[in-house]
Design a protein around this motif. Structure first.
Motif, short mmCIF file in Angstrom:
data_model
loop_
_atom_site.label_atom_id
_atom_site.label_comp_id
_atom_site.label_asym_id
_atom_site.label_seq_id
_atom_site.Cartn_x
_atom_site.Cartn_y
_atom_site.Cartn_z
N VAL A 36 -42.20 17.54 11.12
CA VAL A 36 -42.08 16.88 12.08
C VAL A 36 -44.06 16.20 11.44
CG1 VAL A 36 -42.29 15.80 14.56
CG2 VAL A 36 -40.71 17.62 14.23
N GLN A 37 -44.54 17.05 11.21
CA GLN A 37 -46.11 16.86 11.54
C GLN A 37 -45.44 15.89 9.93
OE1 GLN A 37 -48.55 18.38 9.78
NE2 GLN A 37 -50.35 16.69 10.49
N GLU A 38 -45.61 16.73 9.21
CA GLU A 38 -45.70 16.13 7.80
C GLU A 38 -45.61 14.48 7.41
OE1 GLU A 38 -43.99 17.05 3.18
OE2 GLU A 38 -43.32 17.99 4.96
N ALA A 39 -44.17 14.15 8.49
CA ALA A 39 -43.54 12.86 8.67
C ALA A 39 -44.31 12.50 9.05
CB ALA A 39 -42.27 12.98 9.51
N VAL A 40 -44.71 11.94 10.50
CA VAL A 40 -45.98 11.54 11.55
C VAL A 40 -47.05 11.73 10.88
CG1 VAL A 40 -43.68 10.94 13.25
CG2 VAL A 40 -45.99 13.69 13.48
N GLY A 41 -48.20 12.75 10.50
CA GLY A 41 -49.17 12.74 10.55
C GLY A 41 -50.28 13.35 11.71
N TYR A 42 -49.81 13.15 12.29
CA TYR A 42 -50.29 13.74 13.40
C TYR A 42 -51.25 15.11 13.31
CZ TYR A 42 -47.34 10.25 15.57
OH TYR A 42 -46.53 8.99 16.07
N PRO A 43 -52.28 14.81 14.41
CA PRO A 43 -53.04 15.73 13.95
C PRO A 43 -51.89 17.10 15.04
CG PRO A 43 -54.39 14.22 14.71
CD PRO A 43 -53.08 14.12 14.78
N LYS A 44 -51.88 18.34 14.44
CA LYS A 44 -50.85 19.26 14.58
C LYS A 44 -50.96 19.77 16.20
CE LYS A 44 -48.55 23.28 12.76
NZ LYS A 44 -48.12 24.68 11.47
N SER A 45 -52.43 20.14 16.96
CA SER A 45 -51.86 20.77 18.08
C SER A 45 -51.61 19.59 19.28
CB SER A 45 -54.44 20.39 18.48
OG SER A 45 -54.97 19.56 18.17
N SER A 46 -52.13 18.48 18.28
CA SER A 46 -51.58 16.48 19.69
C SER A 46 -50.29 16.68 19.77
CB SER A 46 -52.99 15.91 19.26
OG SER A 46 -52.47 15.61 17.97
N LEU A 47 -50.31 17.14 18.90
CA LEU A 47 -48.24 16.89 18.46
C LEU A 47 -47.58 18.18 19.05
CD1 LEU A 47 -46.02 16.08 16.48
CD2 LEU A 47 -46.38 17.46 14.82
N TYR A 48 -47.88 19.08 19.12
CA TYR A 48 -47.19 20.14 19.52
C TYR A 48 -47.58 20.01 20.89
CZ TYR A 48 -46.11 24.99 21.60
OH TYR A 48 -45.67 25.70 22.89
N MET A 49 -48.72 19.33 21.75
CA MET A 49 -48.49 19.57 23.66
C MET A 49 -47.47 17.71 23.14
SD MET A 49 -50.30 21.46 23.95
CE MET A 49 -50.47 20.78 25.89
N LEU A 50 -47.25 17.45 22.90
CA LEU A 50 -47.11 15.92 22.94
C LEU A 50 -45.30 16.33 22.39
CD1 LEU A 50 -46.48 13.07 23.84
CD2 LEU A 50 -46.73 11.94 21.53
N LEU A 51 -45.00 17.20 21.82
CA LEU A 51 -43.50 17.48 21.81
C LEU A 51 -43.53 18.00 23.39
CD1 LEU A 51 -43.73 18.35 18.48
CD2 LEU A 51 -42.31 16.69 19.65
N ARG A 52 -43.97 19.52 23.51
CA ARG A 52 -44.16 19.95 24.75
C ARG A 52 -43.68 19.06 26.32
NH1 ARG A 52 -41.13 23.91 23.76
NH2 ARG A 52 -41.62 24.46 25.66
N THR A 53 -44.39 18.37 26.35
CA THR A 53 -44.25 17.21 27.40
C THR A 53 -43.40 16.50 27.17
OG1 THR A 53 -46.81 16.51 26.95
CG2 THR A 53 -45.16 15.02 28.31
N LEU A 54 -42.54 16.24 25.81
CA LEU A 54 -41.17 15.55 26.03
C LEU A 54 -39.96 16.29 26.43
CD1 LEU A 54 -42.64 13.53 23.32
CD2 LEU A 54 -41.71 12.73 25.33
N VAL A 55 -39.81 17.77 25.79
CA VAL A 55 -39.54 18.69 26.16
C VAL A 55 -39.10 18.87 27.53
CG1 VAL A 55 -38.70 20.98 25.46
CG2 VAL A 55 -39.45 20.12 23.98
N ASP A 56 -40.45 19.11 28.36
CA ASP A 56 -40.03 19.21 29.66
C ASP A 56 -39.57 18.27 30.53
OD1 ASP A 56 -41.37 21.85 29.47
OD2 ASP A 56 -43.60 21.03 29.66
N LEU A 57 -39.99 16.56 30.20
CA LEU A 57 -39.21 15.75 30.59
C LEU A 57 -37.66 15.42 29.78
CD1 LEU A 57 -42.30 13.29 30.15
CD2 LEU A 57 -41.41 14.34 32.14
N GLY A 58 -37.17 16.27 29.09
CA GLY A 58 -36.06 15.94 28.99
C GLY A 58 -35.40 14.95 27.52
N TRP A 59 -36.72 14.16 27.01
CA TRP A 59 -36.58 13.19 25.76
C TRP A 59 -36.21 14.17 24.63
CZ3 TRP A 59 -36.01 8.67 26.62
CH2 TRP A 59 -36.18 7.49 27.81
N ILE A 60 -36.65 15.85 24.69
CA ILE A 60 -36.35 16.26 23.22
C ILE A 60 -36.13 17.62 23.87
CG2 ILE A 60 -37.70 17.22 21.91
CD1 ILE A 60 -37.67 14.47 20.91
N GLU A 61 -34.87 17.98 22.56
CA GLU A 61 -34.69 19.78 23.28
C GLU A 61 -35.08 19.82 21.67
OE1 GLU A 61 -30.71 18.76 23.61
OE2 GLU A 61 -30.35 17.95 24.87
#
Length: 256
Positions: A36-61
């Motif tokens: 995912v990081q290679e495709a979108v190019g976001y900093p890995k730390s901020s990408l991880y936090m955003l993914l975890r937030t979306l997981v908690d909200l049910g938008w990402i599994e």
């Protein structure tokens, strides 16, 4: 500085959230953080936090290891609500039902979205041998009869502004040259319908017509049939039924 102070500039976190959801929507299955990081190019730390937030909200599994990510069920709920609330889809239901009965083949209603068409409604063929289709599927405009029918309602220069000179090849029959596609659009305008000659799926021919309830058109209707079952008489029946369906759809959606 806030988005309002910046004169309505985009909020970075919101943009990244939408881009992530679109990334997963276009790529079914589970994906590693590195991919995912290679495709979108976001900093890995901020990408991880955003993914975890979306997981908690049910938008990402995530998978059982918690290291791979995919689209979540809440995205399905939003997509379903769009279909359920769309006035064109609701108004088109009787016509799509009739078209499917008259042709005995798979029929589609789709909408232009950028350089893709998105399938809004489908009626499956009555035959055992039939194309795979699903609501929400997204395909390039240049490879489908639906897309070509919609492109034909734009001017040549508008099409040049929409599409790159070289187009993606989905099968050996796909038109990959923009100018060759534009030449075909001239014929589409004259005959009133477009044809996908195994350009998206081998073994499948599709006929599509734009619904003239606005200019340029936004929605189109099509009929798909395996080439093994397509006789000249059956092809003519499909075209005749499609023109009738197109006219009925234009009437019922004119004010929507």
């Amino acid at each position: 500085m806030s988005a309002a102070d910046a004169g309505g500039s985009q909020v970075k976190s919101a943009v990244r959230t939408v881009e992530l959801l679109e990334y997963f929507a276009a790529r079914p299955g589970m994906h590693s953080l590195a991919a995912v990081q290679e495709a979108v190019g976001y900093p890995k730390s901020s990408l991880y936090m955003l993914l975890r937030t979306l997981v908690d909200l049910g938008w990402i599994e995530t998978d059982t290891t918690g290291t791979r990510y995919g689209i979540g069920v809440r995205a399905l709920l939003v997509g379903t609500s769009y279909i359920d609330g769309d006035e064109v889809v609701a108004a088109a239901r009787p016509t799509l039902d009739r078209l499917a009965d008259d042709t005995t083949e798979t029929v589609h209603l789709a909408r232009l979205d950028g350089t893709d068409v998105v399938y809004l409604a489908t009626r499956q063929s009555q035959h055992y041998l039939r194309p795979f289709a699903r609501v929400g599927r997204r395909l390039p405009v240049h490879s489908t009869s639906l897309g070509k029918a919609l492109l034909a309602t734009f001017t040549d220069d508008q099409v040049r502004g929409m599409l790159p000179p070289n187009l993606a090849q989905l099968t050996e029959h796909t038109l990959t040259d923009r100018e060759a596609l534009i030449e075909e659009l001239h014929a589409v305008r004259e005959q009133g319908y477009a044809v996908d000659r195994e350009e998206n799926t081998l073994g499948l021919r599709c006929f599509g017509l734009a619904i003239p309830n606005r200019t340029p058109a936004r929605d189109a209707v099509s009929c798909s049939v395996p080439v093994a079952r397509l006789t000249p008489d059956h092809e003519q029946l499909i075209k005749d039924m499609l023109f009738g369906a197109r006219d009925r759809l234009a009437r019922v959606t004119r004010r929507l």
